[in-house]
Design a protein around this motif. Structure first.
Motif, PDB file in Angstrom:
ATOM      1  N   ASP A   7       0.840  -1.196   0.000  1.00 47.49           N
ATOM      2  CA  ASP A   7       0.000   0.000   0.000  1.00 47.49           C
ATOM      3  C   ASP A   7       0.879   1.251   0.000  1.00 47.49           C
ATOM      4  OD1 ASP A   7      -2.541  -1.375   0.246  1.00 47.49           O
ATOM      5  OD2 ASP A   7      -1.916  -1.850   2.297  1.00 47.49           O
ATOM      6  N   LEU A  29      -2.355  -0.847   6.815  1.00 52.97           N
ATOM      7  CA  LEU A  29      -1.611  -0.616   5.576  1.00 52.97           C
ATOM      8  C   LEU A  29      -0.355  -1.479   5.517  1.00 52.97           C
ATOM      9  CD1 LEU A  29      -1.871   3.287   5.402  1.00 52.97           C
ATOM     10  CD2 LEU A  29      -3.090   1.646   3.960  1.00 52.97           C
ATOM     11  N   ASP A 323      -8.315   5.145  -1.133  1.00 58.26           N
ATOM     12  CA  ASP A 323      -7.020   4.983  -1.797  1.00 58.26           C
ATOM     13  C   ASP A 323      -5.965   5.811  -1.063  1.00 58.26           C
ATOM     14  OD1 ASP A 323      -4.842   4.947  -3.485  1.00 58.26           O
ATOM     15  OD2 ASP A 323      -5.902   5.771  -5.223  1.00 58.26           O
TER      16      ASP A 323
END
Length: 409
Positions: A7, A29, A323
């Motif tokens: 990520d 993440l 995102d």
């Protein structure tokens, strides 16, 4: 060629990069930290390098799980600001802040700070570390950034540049840059005074630029002496006795004579700032975003606030399932950090230029201003709180960044 996905890809392995990893330790993440230092090049010795850690940074590191206070850290309880040849001074004392720590900050070895940040990294289950060396190429795609090395490819939703500004990424990414050379070099050394003077840091302004004395362990000082390049080269080559003689001629009068010195090193002084477009899926932090004059020692403190702000935004995005490299998140990061960065840059650059002018009217005006400021408790308190990193611009507010007594704003 191996291919890794994450990520978040962090370029760098120093204090700023490690601080970001710790800021994301409780997030889902997947983080990949990439050491971009040249594989075949010997790393510079860190034993002589120090960091002035502001009180606000001390508190933030403690919240990240870093054991505080750090080993051998020397407290800064008073900062004395003077200029050569003319009276007038400002004393900033810890009592102005009414802080329970009874300090404005502390001075710690760069190596000690780096090691202290490494210890809690072991508990970060979503972290992977690689050491591929300098980045060779990158490409953007609608949903990711692709980073390439000879034997490794990394694909990440967001790339954070936290490598101190030493990589070639600025050229590879076509980043916008503003900057200038100060035409000065800084000599760094550890010196010992004739009598101990613990807890006091000196910022003494010469015509060539600032001469800082930062207290460190064993009743010594770490100095940062700004000189014209030719003078720096000449003084660097002096014997220890001649170096101490030259330094004693320039030291502030309230500092006892200096009697011993350790090894000396030198590095050029310059200012630069980089910008990435929010659509590039790049976030810049620390010296990779802005390289400051060492005046007032704000570099790592500013970089720490960069990555804690970014970390807070990324955790919020992860909770929403957003995102992490989105244009809106990167625009928010840039907007939120803008005021704090600009004020810190303006302070260091203005102080350096203003106090380095040899013109007599300016020297007299500076002396009067220092005397007036020293007699104004409110002005001194505001300056002390800003330097201590516990009173920052309201526009920089992030809910996570609250420290005892002040908001990091």
């Amino acid at each position: 060629m191996r291919t890794l996905t994450a990520d978040l890809a962090i370029l760098g392995n120093g204090p700023v990069a490690r601080s970001l990893v710790l800021a994301l330790a409780d997030s889902p993440l997947r983080v990949l930290m990439l050491d971009t230092y040249p594989l075949a090049q010997a790393r510079p010795r860190l034993t002589e390098r120090t960091i002035a850690l502001a009180l606000g940074s001390h508190r933030l590191l403690r919240r990240l799980g870093v054991a505080m206070p750090l080993a051998d850290a020397a407290a800064i309880r008073t900062v004395q600001i003077t200029q050569q040849g003319i009276s007038g001074r400002v004393l900033l004392e810890h009592s102005l802040l009414h802080a329970p720590e009874q300090r404005l900050g502390e001075v710690v070895g760069l190596e000690i700070l780096t090691d202290a940040l490494a210890m809690p990294l072991a508990t970060c289950r979503t972290l992977q570390q690689e050491s591929p060396g300098p980045l060779q190429a990158l490409q953007w795609f609608p949903d990711r950034v692709q980073l390439d090395w000879p034997d490794l490819r990394v694909e990440a939703a967001l790339t954070v540049v936290a490598d101190g500004g030493h990589s070639d990424l600025a050229r590879l990414a076509g980043l916008r840059r503003m900057g200038w050379d100060h035409n000065r070099h800084a000599i760094i050394a550890t010196v010992t005074p004739q009598q101990p003077l613990p807890g006091i840091a000196f910022e003494h302004f010469l015509e060539s630029g600032p001469l800082a004395f930062l207290p460190i362990g064993k009743d010594q000082f770490s100095i940062v002496w700004s000189l014209r390049p030719g003078d720096a080269s000449r003084i660097l080559d002096l014997s220890d006795a001649d170096f101490l003689e030259a330094l004693n001629r320039q030291r502030p009068s309230s500092l006892p004579p200096l009697v011993t010195t350790g090894p000396r090193s030198v590095y050029p002084l310059f200012f630069q700032r980089f910008w990435a477009d929010p659509g590039q899926r790049l976030a810049l932090a620390g010296n990779a975003a802005q390289t400051l004059h060492p005046l007032a020692g704000q570099g790592y403190n500013l970089g720490l606030r960069d990555v804690l702000t970014l970390g807070a935004l990324l955790r919020e995005a992860a909770e929403r399932g957003d995102d992490p490299g989105s244009r809106s998140l990167l625009a928010d990061y840039s907007r939120t950090r803008r005021r704090d960065r600009l004020e810190t840059i303006a302070f260091t650059e203005t102080m350096n230029r203003l106090f380095s002018s040899p013109r007599l009217p300016l020297r007299l005006a500076r002396a009067a201003a220092l005397t007036l400021l020293d007699q104004t408790s409110l002005g001194k308190r505001e300056l002390a709180a800003r330097l201590a990193g516990i009173h920052l611009p309201v526009q920089s507010a992030i809910p996570d960044l609250v420290t005892d007594g002040y908001h990091v704003r």
